[in-house]
Design a protein around this motif. Sequence first.
Motif: not given
Length: 156
Positions: A89-92, A94-100
């Motif tokens: 998953v690209p770190k940029h 938004q879905n990944w940011k929600l997970y983090i």
Amino acid sequence: MVFDFMHDIPEGVARYDMALVIKNLIDKKYFTLNQLNSRITLFDYGVTERKNCPPKINQNNLNNGIVIMSASEMLCLVRNFGLIVGELVPKHSQNWKLYILLPQIVDLCCACRIQSDCALLLDSIVAQHNSLYLILSKSNLKPKFHNLTHYGRMVQ
């Protein structure tokens, strides 16, 4: 006010978050549901987490916007999801940011000891989390999400 971490987060917020995140990451073709389930099954959870391994994710549950599993299985998934699929998953995203944000909330809420200033940090993370969830889900917050807004005050 009385809050119940297990009902509010692993059996509440995390079920909705993980469904949203997983469905969106699959829709963006970062991985397939079969790849995810294979990685969940093959992941080495170690001795302490082995009995709490999450089950395979069901497509119908994703379509309904909720991941169904026990609280301990959900905590295991939240803690390890980044290791299971993070490199895909690209770190940029938004879905990944929600997970983090979710494991950060879990870690602060599960800490054996916490400094009073961490209550402000928790409030900030929850505000970011809820704001991002509203944007990504395009729906209203459920009551469990609102409960999170009070956790910082309860820590103090």
